[in-house]
Write a protein that holds these residues in place. Structure first.
Motif, PDB file in Angstrom:
ATOM      1  N   GLY A   1       0.817  -1.207   0.000  1.00 24.01           N
ATOM      2  CA  GLY A   1       0.000   0.000   0.000  1.00 24.01           C
ATOM      3  C   GLY A   1       0.849   1.253   0.000  1.00 24.01           C
ATOM      4  N   ASP A   2       0.217   2.368   0.322  1.00 18.91           N
ATOM      5  CA  ASP A   2       0.920   3.644   0.279  1.00 18.91           C
ATOM      6  C   ASP A   2       2.105   3.690   1.244  1.00 18.91           C
ATOM      7  N   GLY A   3       1.991   3.014   2.389  1.00 17.58           N
ATOM      8  CA  GLY A   3       3.100   3.013   3.331  1.00 17.58           C
ATOM      9  C   GLY A   3       4.325   2.315   2.770  1.00 17.58           C
ATOM     10  N   THR A   4       4.122   1.169   2.125  1.00 12.70           N
ATOM     11  CA  THR A   4       5.233   0.447   1.504  1.00 12.70           C
ATOM     12  C   THR A   4       5.851   1.277   0.387  1.00 12.70           C
ATOM     13  N   ILE A   5       5.010   1.873  -0.428  1.00 14.67           N
ATOM     14  CA  ILE A   5       5.502   2.701  -1.529  1.00 14.67           C
ATOM     15  C   ILE A   5       6.269   3.907  -0.993  1.00 14.67           C
ATOM     16  N   HIS A   6       5.766   4.490   0.090  1.00 14.16           N
ATOM     17  CA  HIS A   6       6.441   5.638   0.706  1.00 14.16           C
ATOM     18  C   HIS A   6       7.867   5.268   1.120  1.00 14.16           C
ATOM     19  N   ARG A   7       8.029   4.108   1.724  1.00 10.98           N
ATOM     20  CA  ARG A   7       9.362   3.674   2.137  1.00 10.98           C
ATOM     21  C   ARG A   7      10.277   3.476   0.935  1.00 10.98           C
ATOM     22  N   ALA A   8       9.761   2.863  -0.119  1.00  8.78           N
ATOM     23  CA  ALA A   8      10.581   2.603  -1.296  1.00  8.78           C
ATOM     24  C   ALA A   8      10.983   3.890  -2.009  1.00  8.78           C
ATOM     25  N   VAL A   9      10.061   4.843  -2.057  1.00 11.47           N
ATOM     26  CA  VAL A   9      10.328   6.096  -2.771  1.00 11.47           C
ATOM     27  C   VAL A   9      11.519   6.846  -2.175  1.00 11.47           C
ATOM     28  N   GLN A  10      11.745   6.686  -0.865  1.00  8.07           N
ATOM     29  CA  GLN A  10      12.882   7.381  -0.259  1.00  8.07           C
ATOM     30  C   GLN A  10      14.198   7.005  -0.926  1.00  8.07           C
ATOM     31  N   ALA A  11      14.279   5.785  -1.474  1.00  8.45           N
ATOM     32  CA  ALA A  11      15.526   5.297  -2.069  1.00  8.45           C
ATOM     33  C   ALA A  11      15.712   5.717  -3.516  1.00  8.45           C
ATOM     34  N   VAL A  12      14.621   5.980  -4.231  1.00  5.66           N
ATOM     35  CA  VAL A  12      14.739   6.265  -5.670  1.00  5.66           C
ATOM     36  C   VAL A  12      14.462   7.717  -6.019  1.00  5.66           C
ATOM     37  N   ALA A  13      13.951   8.494  -5.070  1.00  8.02           N
ATOM     38  CA  ALA A  13      13.670   9.911  -5.351  1.00  8.02           C
ATOM     39  C   ALA A  13      14.932  10.622  -5.810  1.00  8.02           C
ATOM     40  N   GLY A  14      14.829  11.317  -6.925  1.00  9.25           N
ATOM     41  CA  GLY A  14      15.944  12.095  -7.436  1.00  9.25           C
ATOM     42  C   GLY A  14      17.051  11.279  -8.079  1.00  9.25           C
ATOM     43  N   THR A  15      16.808   9.989  -8.309  1.00 11.07           N
ATOM     44  CA  THR A  15      17.808   9.138  -8.954  1.00 11.07           C
ATOM     45  C   THR A  15      17.335   8.743 -10.347  1.00 11.07           C
ATOM     46  N   ALA A  16      18.218   8.026 -11.069  1.00 13.86           N
ATOM     47  CA  ALA A  16      17.865   7.527 -12.393  1.00 13.86           C
ATOM     48  C   ALA A  16      17.211   6.151 -12.331  1.00 13.86           C
ATOM     49  N   VAL A  17      17.044   5.599 -11.121  1.00 18.64           N
ATOM     50  CA  VAL A  17      16.464   4.261 -10.979  1.00 18.64           C
ATOM     51  C   VAL A  17      14.947   4.364 -11.045  1.00 18.64           C
ATOM     52  N   PRO A  18      14.297   3.726 -12.019  1.00 19.02           N
ATOM     53  CA  PRO A  18      12.844   3.840 -12.155  1.00 19.02           C
ATOM     54  C   PRO A  18      12.108   2.985 -11.132  1.00 19.02           C
ATOM     55  N   PHE A  19      10.849   3.314 -10.963  1.00 16.94           N
ATOM     56  CA  PHE A  19      10.052   2.742  -9.879  1.00 16.94           C
ATOM     57  C   PHE A  19       8.717   2.245 -10.400  1.00 16.94           C
ATOM     58  N   GLY A  20       8.290   1.092  -9.856  1.00 13.12           N
ATOM     59  CA  GLY A  20       6.981   0.548 -10.193  1.00 13.12           C
ATOM     60  C   GLY A  20       6.181   0.231  -8.954  1.00 13.12           C
ATOM     61  N   PRO A  21       5.066   0.917  -8.702  1.00 16.14           N
ATOM     62  CA  PRO A  21       4.206   0.584  -7.567  1.00 16.14           C
ATOM     63  C   PRO A  21       3.166  -0.474  -7.959  1.00 16.14           C
ATOM     64  N   VAL A  22       3.075  -1.525  -7.154  1.00 15.80           N
ATOM     65  CA  VAL A  22       2.058  -2.560  -7.358  1.00 15.80           C
ATOM     66  C   VAL A  22       1.050  -2.427  -6.224  1.00 15.80           C
ATOM     67  N   PRO A  23      -0.158  -1.933  -6.492  1.00 20.62           N
ATOM     68  CA  PRO A  23      -1.111  -1.649  -5.414  1.00 20.62           C
ATOM     69  C   PRO A  23      -1.639  -2.931  -4.779  1.00 20.62           C
TER      70      PRO A  23
ATOM     71  N   ALA B   1       9.615  16.090 -11.797  1.00 20.19           N
ATOM     72  CA  ALA B   1      10.247  14.905 -12.401  1.00 20.19           C
ATOM     73  C   ALA B   1      11.250  14.234 -11.464  1.00 20.19           C
ATOM     74  N   ALA B   2      10.926  14.210 -10.162  1.00 21.57           N
ATOM     75  CA  ALA B   2      11.830  13.617  -9.178  1.00 21.57           C
ATOM     76  C   ALA B   2      11.788  12.095  -9.194  1.00 21.57           C
ATOM     77  N   LEU B   3      10.773  11.531  -9.842  1.00 27.96           N
ATOM     78  CA  LEU B   3      10.602  10.071  -9.858  1.00 27.96           C
ATOM     79  C   LEU B   3      10.288   9.623 -11.272  1.00 27.96           C
ATOM     80  N   ARG B   4      10.932   8.533 -11.683  1.00 31.49           N
ATOM     81  CA  ARG B   4      10.671   7.935 -12.994  1.00 31.49           C
ATOM     82  C   ARG B   4       9.820   6.694 -12.793  1.00 31.49           C
ATOM     83  N   LEU B   5       8.600   6.714 -13.304  1.00 29.90           N
ATOM     84  CA  LEU B   5       7.683   5.592 -13.149  1.00 29.90           C
ATOM     85  C   LEU B   5       7.803   4.628 -14.325  1.00 29.90           C
ATOM     86  N   LEU B   6       7.736   3.338 -14.022  1.00 28.80           N
ATOM     87  CA  LEU B   6       7.713   2.300 -15.050  1.00 28.80           C
ATOM     88  C   LEU B   6       6.281   2.158 -15.541  1.00 28.80           C
ATOM     89  N   ARG B   7       5.956   3.024 -16.473  1.00 29.85           N
ATOM     90  CA  ARG B   7       4.575   3.066 -16.956  1.00 29.85           C
ATOM     91  C   ARG B   7       4.565   3.499 -18.412  1.00 29.85           C
TER      92      ARG B   7
END
Length: 308
Positions: free
Chosen positions: A77-99, A302-308
């Motif tokens: 959920g949002d809490g898990t995604i919140h924790r993960a975002v701390q690691a990829v914010a402002g980086t070139a590593v893209p992110f995929g949230p699975v609700p 554009a602080a986060l790159r989404l895999l979408r």
């Protein structure tokens, strides 16, 4: 509307996966093997991250990015995604949230399907095609200089106060604890004096509800900042003024449709930088306990790159 497809390639490296088996009260626990199997169809190795606590989960995400992960996927959920975002914010590593949680506001507001398997298919296709889409994040700076990021909404009013009380309670367990916290705080309801600085312009307001949104929703579909757009480089600040108990009870259901902003006691502002202060308030961002006021909140395009 989300931004156009980015042309930056997805970095090489494995897909790191953070999964919260207790998200959504565990109803998607059995799906994880299928989700991992589908992710492997993107043609990259998949690495499951081990974590027993939210703090360990966040540390594991930071370590995975530092170790060369090509992408990070968070199942929860949002809490898990919140924790993960701390690691990829402002980086070139893209992110995929699975609700897969009780509240999946960030994933929904950034265009991912509500079904976890369908969301993974979107992520797999993006990995195969090297496709990402940039979205904004909100950066929070505390009075001590600590920095946190959030994707959806920061609550700094009645809802934050209720969360704080519920987290202090030892009884009852489950959703009833939150319901009891609402009743207690309704009985104690009073407007508080907030000091706002919006792009350098100061104002003071007496308010019951205060929310700062990068996206529209929090709390599992409550559209507290209904016009917030995570690609416009701005934050939406919704302030609900001197509500009494009866008026607040009447207005709260309208938040699900976002029609509360038409109420004469509600004001909506838009700014790149929000400085917020009030006495005795602990804020919650993406549903997670963040920090006490005062805070400085900045929209980072554009602080986060989404895999979408």
């Amino acid at each position: 509307m989300l931004a156009v497809t980015a042309h930056d390639p997805v970095p090489p490296g494995p897909v790191a996966v953070l999964a919260n088996p207790t998200a959504g009260r565990g109803r998607h626990r059995g799906l994880l093997p299928r989700l991992v199997d589908r992710l492997e169809g993107a043609g990259r190795p998949v690495r499951l991250l081990a974590a027993r606590t939210p703090e360990e989960a966040e540390a594991a995400c930071h370590a995975a990015v530092a170790d060369g992960a090509g992408a990070l996927v968070a199942v929860g959920g949002d809490g898990t995604i919140h924790r993960a975002v701390q690691a990829v914010a402002g980086t070139a590593v893209p992110f995929g949230p699975v609700p897969a949680g009780t509240g999946n506001d960030f994933a929904a507001d950034t265009g991912f399907p509500a079904d976890p398997l369908a969301a993974v298919e979107v992520i797999v296709e993006a990995l195969r095609g090297g496709r990402t889409r940039p979205v904004d994040l909100a950066r929070v700076t505390t009075a001590d200089g600590d920095v946190r990021w959030y994707g959806a909404v920061l609550a700094a009013g009645f809802d934050a106060i209720v969360n704080e009380r519920a987290n202090r309670m030892r009884w009852p367990r489950g959703p009833r604890r939150y319901d009891l916290a609402i009743l207690v705080e309704l009985a104690r309801l009073r407007p508080r004096r907030y000091r706002l600085r919006l792009d350098g312009v100061e104002q003071e307001v007496d308010a019951v509800l205060v929310a700062v949104g990068n996206c529209a929703s929090y709390g599992g579909g409550m559209r507290i900042c209904p016009d917030a757009d995570p690609t416009d480089g701005l934050l939406d600040v919704v302030v609900g003024g001197r509500f009494d108990r009866r008026t607040l009870i009447r207005v709260k259901p309208r938040i699900y449709q976002g029609t509360h902003v038409a109420h004469p006691l509600v004001r909506v502002h838009r700014a790149r930088t929000v400085e917020l202060d009030a006495d005795g308030i602990t804020t919650y961002a993406d549903g997670e306990r963040t920090a006490g006021l005062p805070l400085r909140i900045t929209a980072v395009p554009a602080a986060l790159r989404l895999l979408r």
